[in-house]
Write an enzyme that holds these catalytic residues in place. Structure first.
Site, PDB file in Angstrom:
ATOM      1  N   ASP A   1      35.536  15.555 -63.623  1.00 21.93           N
ATOM      2  CA  ASP A   1      34.585  15.759 -62.535  1.00 21.93           C
ATOM      3  C   ASP A   1      35.017  15.091 -61.239  1.00 21.93           C
ATOM      4  O   ASP A   1      35.372  13.918 -61.214  1.00 21.93           O
ATOM      5  CB  ASP A   1      33.207  15.226 -62.937  1.00 21.93           C
ATOM      6  CG  ASP A   1      32.665  15.929 -64.158  1.00 21.93           C
ATOM      7  OD1 ASP A   1      32.663  17.173 -64.152  1.00 21.93           O
ATOM      8  OD2 ASP A   1      32.262  15.254 -65.118  1.00 21.93           O
TER       9      ASP A   1
ATOM     10  N   GLU B   1      25.564  25.341 -68.228  1.00 23.79           N
ATOM     11  CA  GLU B   1      26.115  24.125 -68.827  1.00 23.79           C
ATOM     12  C   GLU B   1      25.327  22.945 -68.267  1.00 23.79           C
ATOM     13  O   GLU B   1      25.235  22.787 -67.047  1.00 23.79           O
ATOM     14  CB  GLU B   1      27.582  23.933 -68.453  1.00 23.79           C
ATOM     15  CG  GLU B   1      28.498  25.083 -68.769  1.00 23.79           C
ATOM     16  CD  GLU B   1      29.874  24.885 -68.147  1.00 23.79           C
ATOM     17  OE1 GLU B   1      30.138  23.783 -67.603  1.00 23.79           O
ATOM     18  OE2 GLU B   1      30.676  25.812 -68.187  1.00 23.79           O
TER      19      GLU B   1
END
Length: 270
Positions: free
Chosen positions: A64, A53
């Protein structure tokens, strides 16, 4: 030109046929530089990653944690653009033959244009996108163009997702389902919660898509544990941290390759 959704499916199926989970590596595009990011993808595949990814750096991430945010900030300060992400996908796929996805929040795609983004990603040889903040009920436009260009649409499910919601999400997705092992942001953890196994079980009850687990996986032992109940093991922050901690880019690339090798051993020892 068609994207590589089928390559993603066959890669995951090949891992299953070998009685193991697939290893999926996440690396931010443009980090530490665009060329360095491409080299990092190559290093991860050389070490044993089956799928990669490529993260599209974002200034306001939802999923994140601090490690990936730090790398994203470096990439953004370096001037990374969507064109650089497409170049990363193209060169990494051409060099490795591995399926390469883009993980991105929705706003950059919306600003860039869905048709333009999907067409360019397919032309670059991309396999699809992971879209953590795109609600399924608002995804029809994306899915229309992704289908047109043979790109996978990977949605994220969480332990809080009710069964009816799981069915709605998995029914709209393709490629695989990204199962978040816990409620929270990405980052290394001491252990991978038991919630993950139950989430995989519930998700499989709604779909035949492979279910891959991410968030918190950072060691060979974590990979082995997750491989015991999931179709794929997703690792991101641990790779990025190795690169951040390295004294120079060459050392960082070797650290990525070495970690991928450790994790690849883990997913093969269910």
């Amino acid at each position: 030109m068609s994207g590589n959704r089928e390559l993603l499916s066959t890669t995951l199926a090949k891992a299953a046929s070998e009685d193991r989970a697939a290893l999926i590596a996440y690396l931010p595009g443009g980090f530490p530089t665009v060329d360095g990011g491409i080299a990092a993808v190559k290093a991860a595949v050389a070490g044993g990653a089956d799928v990669v990814e490529v993260g599209l750096p974002h200034s306001d991430p939802v999923l994140d944690g601090p490690v990936i945010q730090t790398a994203d900030d470096i990439a953004l300060r370096g001037g990374v653009r969507i064109a650089d992400i497409m170049r990363t996908v193209r060169e990494a796929h051409e060099a490795t033959g591995a399926p390469i996805l883009v993980m991105t929040y929705w706003n950059p795609i919306d600003r860039y244009g869905v048709e333009r983004f999907t067409a360019e990603l397919a032309e670059a040889g991309g396999a699809g996108c992971i879209l953590p903040d795109l609600p399924v009920q608002e995804s029809a436009l994306w899915r229309e163009h992704a289908e047109k260009h043979a790109l996978a649409t990977v949605f994220v499910v969480a332990p809080s997702s009710k069964d009816a919601r799981l069915a709605e999400i998995t029914g709209a997705g393709s490629g695989f389902v990204y199962a978040a092992s816990l409620m929270g942001v990405t980052g290394t953890r001491e252990s991978v919660g038991e919630q993950a196994q139950e989430l995989v079980r519930r998700t499989r009850a709604t779909s035949e898509l492979p279910v891959c687990v991410g968030i918190g996986v950072s060691t060979r032992e974590h990979a082995r544990q997750v491989a015991g109940f999931a179709d794929g093991v997703i690792v991101g922050s641990a790779f990025v941290k190795r690169m951040l901690d390295a004294p120079d880019e060459a050392a960082g690339l070797e650290a990525v390759r070495a970690l991928a090798a450790e994790l690849a051993e883990g997913v093969r020892k269910r």
